[in-house]
Each structure stands twice: as C-alpha cells, then as structure tokens.
Design an enzyme around this catalytic site. Structure first.
Site, short mmCIF file in Angstrom:
data_model
loop_
_atom_site.label_atom_id
_atom_site.label_comp_id
_atom_site.label_asym_id
_atom_site.label_seq_id
_atom_site.Cartn_x
_atom_site.Cartn_y
_atom_site.Cartn_z
N ALA A 93 3.16 6.00 -2.68
CA ALA A 93 4.37 6.76 -3.01
C ALA A 93 4.51 6.93 -4.52
O ALA A 93 4.83 8.03 -5.01
CB ALA A 93 5.60 6.06 -2.43
N GLY B 66 0.81 -1.22 0.00
CA GLY B 66 0.00 0.00 0.00
C GLY B 66 0.84 1.26 0.00
O GLY B 66 0.54 2.23 -0.71
N CYS B 67 1.92 1.25 0.77
CA CYS B 67 2.79 2.43 0.85
C CYS B 67 3.51 2.67 -0.47
O CYS B 67 3.72 3.81 -0.87
CB CYS B 67 3.78 2.26 2.00
SG CYS B 67 2.95 2.16 3.61
N THR B 68 3.89 1.60 -1.14
CA THR B 68 4.55 1.73 -2.44
C THR B 68 3.58 2.28 -3.48
O THR B 68 3.93 3.17 -4.27
CB THR B 68 5.14 0.38 -2.88
OG1 THR B 68 6.08 -0.06 -1.88
CG2 THR B 68 5.83 0.48 -4.22
#
Length: 186
Positions: A85, A80-82
């Site tokens: 970002a 999710g963070c990738t």
C-alpha cells in the site's frame, strides 16, 4: 468451514504474507483472460476526499477513460499489505501522470479501510469485498482472504496485464514500468 478449506486458507494466507507465487491455489475462481473486458464490479469502500476518507461505492465503469491498477490483498495492517500500500502511495503521482488510478480490494470492512487509510496516509480508494464475490471474478479468493494479485485494465475496460503471487516490495515500480511500455506501444 471444513478442515481442508481451513488448511488451504491458512496456507494461502501464509504464502500471501511471504509474497510467494500461489498459482497452485487456483480454487479461488477463474483468472480473467488478457485482452478481454475486465469483470465488472461495484463495491463499497473508502475513497479519499479533502476532508479525509469517506465511504462510497466504486464500480469498474467509474474508471472508464483511464488506466486502472486493481490490486487485491489479504488484510489491512499486515506487514506485506502495508508495504504494498505504501509503495502505491509513494508512486501515486507517477500513476496519475500516466492517466492511471490505483484501487485496492480486500475482504476487510470499510471501517478497517478507513483506519488503514488514515494510519498510512493513503489517498486512493480501498474497496471492501467481505464475501469475496469480486475477488472470485478475478481468480483471487481463498476464503477468508483475497490473494495478492494485481490487474492492469486499460481505459476501455480491457484487461492488459496480470501479476500473480505479488511480492510487495517494489511492486508498484514493476507496474509503472509495464504501464509505460503498454502506453508506448500504443
């Protein structure tokens, strides 16, 4: 960490990875109020440069005179963070065209941020908040992670919009739309 805190942390992290709203988990600090000055911060981090990412401190005051998209996220290199970002990176020129900078904050250290910026070709600052002090000021901390929240701060340092329980896919587009609306409203 006691059992209750551990269970809350695991639950919050799981919800963060799923991108589900977590308003019930507000133990991580008090959310700042809209239309008031954003909480100040100074954090170490990784800042893009022509020679690659370098370590440097950044403060809220460094962004005076431009809009700031301040997003908190749980961990470098998670799915999710990738996605989130990469979305900000894809739209970074559009943010810059609207006089806005993007800054990410997580509990990861600067070495992790440097690797993450390199592997994902990120060219905006990622700041390190390992103890969650800044995340707490923004109501975005469930130890040991920052929650997936985003804040839009105007050029005078006033908080104009908050997104809680962010869904990573398409989030940067959502912010661009709202930024355009706020700028058009003057």
């Amino acid at each position: 960490m006691n059992r209750r805190d551990l269970l809350l942390s695991v639950g919050a992290a799981a919800l963060g990875l799923l991108g589900l709203p977590r308003q019930a988990f507000s133990m991580g600090g008090t959310l700042p109020e809209l239309n008031l000055p954003a909480p100040p911060f100074t954090l170490p981090g990784v800042v893009p440069s022509p020679d690659g990412a370098i370590e440097a401190e950044r403060s809220l005051s460094d962004f005076q005179g431009q809009w700031l998209v301040l997003y908190f996220y749980p961990r470098d290199f998670t799915e999710g963070c990738t996605i989130e970002a990469k979305g900000f990176q894809r739209d970074l020129e559009r943010f810059h065209a609207l006089n806005a900078e993007v800054v990410g904050i997580s509990a990861d250290d600067t070495d992790s941020h440097k690797e993450f910026c390199g592997s994902e070709a990120l060219s905006y600052p990622l700041l390190s908040d390992p103890g969650g002090q800044t995340s707490k000021l923004y109501g975005s901390w469930i130890p040991p992670f920052s929650q997936r929240h985003t804040f839009l701060i105007d050029p005078e340092g006033v908080l104009r919009e908050t997104w809680l329980g962010v869904r990573p896919l398409g989030h940067s587009q959502e912010i661009l739309k709202r930024l355009g609306e706020l700028q058009a409203a003057g």
